[in-house]
Motif scaffolding. Sequence first.
Motif, mmCIF file in Angstrom:
data_model
loop_
_atom_site.group_PDB
_atom_site.id
_atom_site.type_symbol
_atom_site.label_atom_id
_atom_site.label_comp_id
_atom_site.label_asym_id
_atom_site.label_seq_id
_atom_site.Cartn_x
_atom_site.Cartn_y
_atom_site.Cartn_z
ATOM 1 N N TYR A 220 -51.120 -36.279 5.179
ATOM 2 C CA TYR A 220 -51.838 -36.365 3.902
ATOM 3 C C TYR A 220 -52.809 -35.194 3.760
ATOM 4 C CZ TYR A 220 -55.441 -37.540 0.582
ATOM 5 O OH TYR A 220 -56.347 -37.454 -0.449
ATOM 6 N N TRP A 221 -53.567 -34.928 4.814
ATOM 7 C CA TRP A 221 -54.557 -33.853 4.797
ATOM 8 C C TRP A 221 -53.894 -32.524 4.447
ATOM 9 C CZ3 TRP A 221 -58.679 -33.567 9.275
ATOM 10 C CH2 TRP A 221 -59.687 -32.647 8.937
ATOM 11 N N LYS A 222 -52.761 -32.243 5.088
ATOM 12 C CA LYS A 222 -52.057 -30.985 4.839
ATOM 13 C C LYS A 222 -51.554 -30.905 3.402
ATOM 14 C CE LYS A 222 -48.356 -28.043 6.676
ATOM 15 N NZ LYS A 222 -49.234 -26.932 7.050
ATOM 16 N N ARG B 40 -62.274 -39.193 12.062
ATOM 17 C CA ARG B 40 -61.788 -40.219 12.982
ATOM 18 C C ARG B 40 -60.930 -41.252 12.251
ATOM 19 N NH1 ARG B 40 -66.259 -42.815 14.675
ATOM 20 N NH2 ARG B 40 -67.804 -41.385 13.814
ATOM 21 N N ALA B 41 -61.334 -41.596 11.038
ATOM 22 C CA ALA B 41 -60.542 -42.556 10.267
ATOM 23 C C ALA B 41 -59.191 -41.961 9.867
ATOM 24 C CB ALA B 41 -61.322 -42.991 9.029
ATOM 25 N N ILE B 42 -59.195 -40.715 9.404
ATOM 26 C CA ILE B 42 -57.940 -40.055 9.023
ATOM 27 C C ILE B 42 -56.998 -39.962 10.219
ATOM 28 C CG2 ILE B 42 -56.955 -37.817 8.362
ATOM 29 C CD1 ILE B 42 -57.999 -39.109 5.934
ATOM 30 N N MET B 43 -57.550 -39.675 11.405
ATOM 31 C CA MET B 43 -56.726 -39.564 12.619
ATOM 32 C C MET B 43 -56.016 -40.870 12.935
ATOM 33 S SD MET B 43 -59.061 -37.312 15.267
ATOM 34 C CE MET B 43 -57.846 -37.295 16.581
ATOM 35 N N ASN B 44 -56.645 -41.991 12.607
ATOM 36 C CA ASN B 44 -56.088 -43.301 12.936
ATOM 37 C C ASN B 44 -55.313 -43.945 11.793
ATOM 38 O OD1 ASN B 44 -57.098 -44.315 15.760
ATOM 39 N ND2 ASN B 44 -58.829 -43.213 14.857
ATOM 40 N N ALA B 45 -55.333 -43.342 10.624
ATOM 41 C CA ALA B 45 -54.709 -43.948 9.447
ATOM 42 C C ALA B 45 -53.230 -43.573 9.362
ATOM 43 C CB ALA B 45 -55.441 -43.487 8.184
ATOM 44 N N GLU B 46 -52.412 -44.551 9.077
ATOM 45 C CA GLU B 46 -50.971 -44.332 8.930
ATOM 46 C C GLU B 46 -50.533 -44.310 7.475
ATOM 47 O OE1 GLU B 46 -48.755 -43.546 11.201
ATOM 48 O OE2 GLU B 46 -50.309 -43.561 12.754
ATOM 49 N N GLU C 235 -50.953 -30.828 12.055
ATOM 50 C CA GLU C 235 -51.681 -30.994 10.797
ATOM 51 C C GLU C 235 -53.141 -31.384 11.037
ATOM 52 O OE1 GLU C 235 -47.361 -32.238 9.899
ATOM 53 O OE2 GLU C 235 -48.817 -32.582 11.502
ATOM 54 N N MET C 236 -53.373 -32.316 11.986
ATOM 55 C CA MET C 236 -54.742 -32.731 12.285
ATOM 56 C C MET C 236 -55.529 -31.582 12.909
ATOM 57 S SD MET C 236 -55.657 -35.702 11.195
ATOM 58 C CE MET C 236 -57.247 -35.487 11.967
ATOM 59 N N LYS C 237 -54.900 -30.858 13.830
ATOM 60 C CA LYS C 237 -55.600 -29.737 14.468
ATOM 61 C C LYS C 237 -55.977 -28.674 13.440
ATOM 62 C CE LYS C 237 -53.965 -30.171 19.248
ATOM 63 N NZ LYS C 237 -55.301 -30.378 19.827
ATOM 64 N N GLU C 238 -55.069 -28.375 12.529
ATOM 65 C CA GLU C 238 -55.365 -27.377 11.494
ATOM 66 C C GLU C 238 -56.514 -27.835 10.597
ATOM 67 O OE1 GLU C 238 -51.155 -24.997 10.752
ATOM 68 O OE2 GLU C 238 -51.687 -26.695 9.450
ATOM 69 N N GLY C 239 -56.512 -29.134 10.245
ATOM 70 C CA GLY C 239 -57.578 -29.656 9.392
ATOM 71 C C GLY C 239 -58.929 -29.613 10.072
#
Length: 321
Positions: free
Chosen positions: A147-149, A188-194, A244-248
């Motif tokens: 989603y972030w990407k 932290r929430a985004i990392m855990n959200a599906e 994607e998470m690392k880039e964000g």
Amino acid sequence: MQPKFSVIIPVYNTAEFLEKCLRSILNQDIKDIEILVVDDASTDNSVEIVEKLRNTDKRIILNKFEYNQNQASARNWGIQHATGDYILFVDSDDFLEPNVLKSLYDQVVVDDLDILEARHFRLSDSQVTEFPINFIPVNEVLPGGKYWKKAGNISVMVWNKVWKRELLIENKILYADRKFEDEDFVVRAIMNAERVKNTELFIYNYLIRPNSTMTSGATIDKIRGYIGLTLELDRLYSLATTLEMKEGIQKLLNYNFLNGPLYFEDTENKEIREYLLNFKKVYKKYRWRILTNKPTKISLRILVFLNPFLANKFYTKFRPW
């Protein structure tokens, strides 16, 4: 009956704005909500305003801290005592748009969302601005990093989002006990959200006040909080399992490196010098990654890579990106 929403409102000396804030929630188009007001030992008549409204509407739950703590503690109390399916955070000097809760609830239930990100207005004395300015709709349900990407960015504010309470409770997502606590809470929430998506709906009015916490000058508490945030983003980067998470997270760190120099002007102060050393250690660790972080604009990548202190001076004067 379990409420559909738990609305969490930290309060500290905002009597001038508080009734408007509360009524914007009480008058929504969904009535089965609870409003958790946490007073952080206000010294004005904020508590009296809450109690007056509570006498006529039992959906308001008031908790009074005996001594001043902070916004993070107030929000954490709210999370730990909320019973609604979903959580909204509202600051006590802001207010919701009329009749947005039903639309929000319909969207999160239909798609069984962990997080729904919405849009907001920023209100100053001179203008009203729509945020995010460059909004990219994400209509499909995606895991947090994807989603972030696709969205291109996430707002690190918590009040423009709907949060599934289960997501926060099951993953023990609470606010860090410091300033700048919103940013890593969101990560932290985004990392855990599906299941995440966004909506073009404007739900929130953010009031820009000259004497607010965010617009006031640098203090030791702010510097300590900024370093705490930088170290936490570093930790979360190491835990991220997707590109994607690392880039964000790297993009957030890049902006931290850009803005950090604002807090380190008083290098005569021994404590500030120590914080500056921690800041430089993290920067040195990520310096070469800055250049390859595609989500960050190329002008910022180059300038922050060369020297974040000079980049900050250039940005402050010209704001070229």
